[in-house]
Write an enzyme that holds these catalytic residues in place. Structure first.
Site, PDB file in Angstrom:
ATOM      1  N   THR A  79       0.564  -1.394   0.438  1.00 60.82           N
ATOM      2  CA  THR A  79      -0.022  -0.026   0.188  1.00 60.82           C
ATOM      3  C   THR A  79       0.846   1.294   0.229  1.00 60.82           C
ATOM      4  O   THR A  79       1.128   2.367  -0.822  1.00 60.82           O
ATOM      5  CB  THR A  79      -0.543   0.201   1.265  1.00 60.82           C
ATOM      6  OG1 THR A  79      -2.011  -0.947   0.743  1.00 60.82           O
ATOM      7  CG2 THR A  79      -1.595   1.636   1.661  1.00 60.82           C
ATOM      8  N   HIS A 156      14.852  -3.144   4.216  1.00 66.66           N
ATOM      9  CA  HIS A 156      14.423  -2.590   4.057  1.00 66.66           C
ATOM     10  C   HIS A 156      14.508  -0.880   4.656  1.00 66.66           C
ATOM     11  O   HIS A 156      13.747  -0.297   5.025  1.00 66.66           O
ATOM     12  CB  HIS A 156      12.556  -2.631   4.776  1.00 66.66           C
ATOM     13  CG  HIS A 156      11.638  -2.136   4.587  1.00 66.66           C
ATOM     14  ND1 HIS A 156      11.836  -1.092   3.526  1.00 66.66           N
ATOM     15  CD2 HIS A 156      10.120  -2.287   5.127  1.00 66.66           C
ATOM     16  CE1 HIS A 156      10.074  -0.773   2.761  1.00 66.66           C
ATOM     17  NE2 HIS A 156       9.361  -1.554   3.893  1.00 66.66           N
ATOM     18  N   GLN A 159      12.067   1.767   4.546  1.00 68.97           N
ATOM     19  CA  GLN A 159      11.406   2.625   5.412  1.00 68.97           C
ATOM     20  C   GLN A 159      12.195   3.859   6.775  1.00 68.97           C
ATOM     21  O   GLN A 159      11.357   4.663   7.101  1.00 68.97           O
ATOM     22  CB  GLN A 159      10.279   1.182   6.224  1.00 68.97           C
ATOM     23  CG  GLN A 159      10.356   1.392   7.352  1.00 68.97           C
ATOM     24  CD  GLN A 159       8.812   2.088   6.822  1.00 68.97           C
ATOM     25  OE1 GLN A 159       7.943   1.883   6.284  1.00 68.97           O
ATOM     26  NE2 GLN A 159       8.189   3.321   8.264  1.00 68.97           N
ATOM     27  N   ASN A 212      13.254  -7.032   8.190  1.00 71.83           N
ATOM     28  CA  ASN A 212      13.656  -6.697   7.985  1.00 71.83           C
ATOM     29  C   ASN A 212      14.474  -5.045   8.349  1.00 71.83           C
ATOM     30  O   ASN A 212      15.315  -4.126   8.064  1.00 71.83           O
ATOM     31  CB  ASN A 212      13.199  -6.040   6.252  1.00 71.83           C
ATOM     32  CG  ASN A 212      11.768  -6.009   6.284  1.00 71.83           C
ATOM     33  OD1 ASN A 212      10.805  -5.954   6.856  1.00 71.83           O
ATOM     34  ND2 ASN A 212      11.540  -7.082   4.946  1.00 71.83           N
ATOM     35  N   ASP A 276       7.066  -3.636  15.134  1.00 70.29           N
ATOM     36  CA  ASP A 276       6.414  -3.988  13.663  1.00 70.29           C
ATOM     37  C   ASP A 276       5.580  -5.346  13.751  1.00 70.29           C
ATOM     38  O   ASP A 276       5.672  -6.123  14.930  1.00 70.29           O
ATOM     39  CB  ASP A 276       7.705  -4.709  12.938  1.00 70.29           C
ATOM     40  CG  ASP A 276       8.217  -4.623  11.305  1.00 70.29           C
ATOM     41  OD1 ASP A 276       6.724  -4.482  10.870  1.00 70.29           O
ATOM     42  OD2 ASP A 276       8.442  -5.081  11.357  1.00 70.29           O
ATOM     43  N   CYS A 318       6.371   0.381  10.591  1.00 72.87           N
ATOM     44  CA  CYS A 318       5.937   1.318   9.839  1.00 72.87           C
ATOM     45  C   CYS A 318       4.511   0.410   9.286  1.00 72.87           C
ATOM     46  O   CYS A 318       4.881   0.774   7.677  1.00 72.87           O
ATOM     47  CB  CYS A 318       6.846   0.025   8.865  1.00 72.87           C
ATOM     48  SG  CYS A 318       6.508  -1.778   9.610  1.00 72.87           S
ATOM     49  N   LEU A 319       3.637  -0.094   9.808  1.00 75.21           N
ATOM     50  CA  LEU A 319       2.236  -0.193   9.260  1.00 75.21           C
ATOM     51  C   LEU A 319       2.571  -1.761   8.162  1.00 75.21           C
ATOM     52  O   LEU A 319       3.361  -1.562   7.877  1.00 75.21           O
ATOM     53  CB  LEU A 319       1.784   0.488   8.798  1.00 75.21           C
ATOM     54  CG  LEU A 319       1.372   1.439   9.828  1.00 75.21           C
ATOM     55  CD1 LEU A 319       0.482   2.582   8.750  1.00 75.21           C
ATOM     56  CD2 LEU A 319       1.064   2.206  10.586  1.00 75.21           C
ATOM     57  N   ARG A 345       7.166   8.491   4.113  1.00 80.14           N
ATOM     58  CA  ARG A 345       7.876   7.186   2.694  1.00 80.14           C
ATOM     59  C   ARG A 345       7.832   8.197   1.438  1.00 80.14           C
ATOM     60  O   ARG A 345       8.893   7.536   0.569  1.00 80.14           O
ATOM     61  CB  ARG A 345       6.868   6.238   2.946  1.00 80.14           C
ATOM     62  CG  ARG A 345       6.881   5.547   3.775  1.00 80.14           C
ATOM     63  CD  ARG A 345       7.915   4.801   4.360  1.00 80.14           C
ATOM     64  NE  ARG A 345       8.340   3.596   3.137  1.00 80.14           N
ATOM     65  CZ  ARG A 345       7.743   2.804   3.168  1.00 80.14           C
ATOM     66  NH1 ARG A 345       6.660   2.124   3.748  1.00 80.14           N
ATOM     67  NH2 ARG A 345       8.231   1.561   1.985  1.00 80.14           N
TER      68      ARG A 345
END
Length: 375
Positions: A79, A156, A159, A212, A276, A318-319, A345
């Site tokens: 997303t 990642h 992020q 990550n 997370d 981070c969702l 982001r």
């Protein structure tokens, strides 16, 4: 400018110097300030709320992707990353082409080297969200254009860059003397760089699975002067894998990392608490066992109070978020920087697209002391 003969790729923030990381953060903030006025209804500011058809009198953000196409190679659902990438490419004058799991299967219908050459022949950059990290490494090995890691099993980077930008923007929450200067109305719409607030050395607590996001935190936060305290269950699958820990040690970050199985011990003195998801994509079959293993790891006011966190501690995630990981009081409360972090982001990805895909300048020269404004 002349392009580097060596194709630059970015797999993890471990590949960057602290100066290069700071350059990205400064450039992200600059792009955010110069692009946001273009996203507001014309005439809204200073017109008593009335709309105007007058053309913008502001300079456009960098158009380094003009006439260029960026391939979004996503084998996992997304997303925030997808929205950030597509809108960032548009603001830079380019086009993002989404190739999902049903459009292309790396190494299934076509070998990864062949796919890399085909995509790289038609696009000027590849933003890849993959499963195993070896997939993106192979993609970068054969790609004639820069490859940027949108997410892999090990790292990642985008992020963590968004997290760092958020910390700088909210530096005054940790030290009132470190507030970012508020630019004048004229400066806010100019191409002039504004100095971000300096973030004092923080104690950052991470409570949850070693995945990550944490891995890029491990190789980044200590190099920026922060202490990292991590709580995860005493099980090897919840600890950093050897490939990650080797980079941590190589960079000297291990000296500023404290690891424990007790979340209360981890949050001791914490200025920032991060968690997370406990169940990443592909781990659904492990859900029952993981929920059992992470019992007691939910971030709550009580946990942080009992553990002795800084009274003014803040929270990031981070969702997407599940309530098992953090309760509503913290997630939606005044401590949360979650949605500011999510918004950023877009701007950090935009900066990476500009510097890596548009200008090939991110890794072409050392970021230590580089003037991002000279780009």
């Amino acid at each position: 400018m002349a392009l580097s003969t060596k194709v630059p790729h970015l797999m993890t923030l471990a590949d960057l110097t602290p100066g290069q990381i700071q350059r990205i953060i400064t450039h992200s903030y600059h792009l955010k300030r110069t692009a946001q006025p273009w996203l507001a209804p014309q005439g809204r500011a200073g017109s008593g709320g009335k709309y105007s058809n007058a053309p913008h009198k502001l300079r456009m953000p960098s158009q380094s992707l003009f006439s260029k196409s960026i391939a979004l190679l996503f084998s996992k659902r997304s997303t925030r990353t997808r929205l950030s990438a597509e809108t960032a490419a548009l603001l830079l004058g380019g086009q993002a082409l989404f190739l999902g799991r049903e459009d292309i299967q790396l190494g299934v219908n076509e070998t990864v080297p062949d796919s890399a050459r085909v995509i790289g022949g038609m696009c000027q950059g590849i933003f890849a969200r993959v499963g195993d990290h070896s997939e993106i490494e192979e993609l970068a090995r054969y790609s004639p254009v820069p490859v940027l890691n949108a997410l892999s099993s090990l790292w990642h980077p985008t992020q963590v860059l968004a997290d760092i930008l958020t910390l700088h923007e909210h530096a005054a929450l940790f030290d009132p003397a470190s507030a970012s200067p508020t630019p004048s109305a004229a400066d806010a719409f100019s191409q002039k760089y504004t100095k971000l607030g300096e973030v004092r050395p923080l104690t950052v607590a991470y409570v949850g699975d070693s995945a990550n996001v944490l891995h890029d935190m491990l190789v980044t936060y200590p190099r920026l002067g922060h202490q990292l305290r991590v709580a995860s269950p005493e099980n090897d699958k919840y600890r950093a894998p050897k490939a990650v820990w080797d980079r941590v040690v190589e960079l000297g970050c291990d000296k500023n990392i404290f690891w424990t199985a007790d979340p209360r011990a981890a949050v001791k003195g914490a200025d920032l608490v991060v968690t997370d998801t406990w169940i990443s994509m592909g781990q659904e079959a492990e859900k029952a066992q993981r929920l059992k293993d992470f019992a007691g790891y939910q971030v709550t006011e009580a946990l942080c109070r009992e553990g002795g966190a800084n009274p003014d501690w803040k929270f990031m995630h981070c969702l997407p978020r599940k309530q098992d990981e953090v309760d509503d009081e913290v997630f939606y409360g005044p401590r949360s920087l979650v949605f500011q972090e999510s918004d950023n982001r877009k701007w950090t990805i935009m900066a990476l697209f500009d510097l890596l895909f548009g200008k090939w300048s991110l890794l072409a020269r050392n970021g230590e002391g580089a003037d991002a404004g000279s780009e």
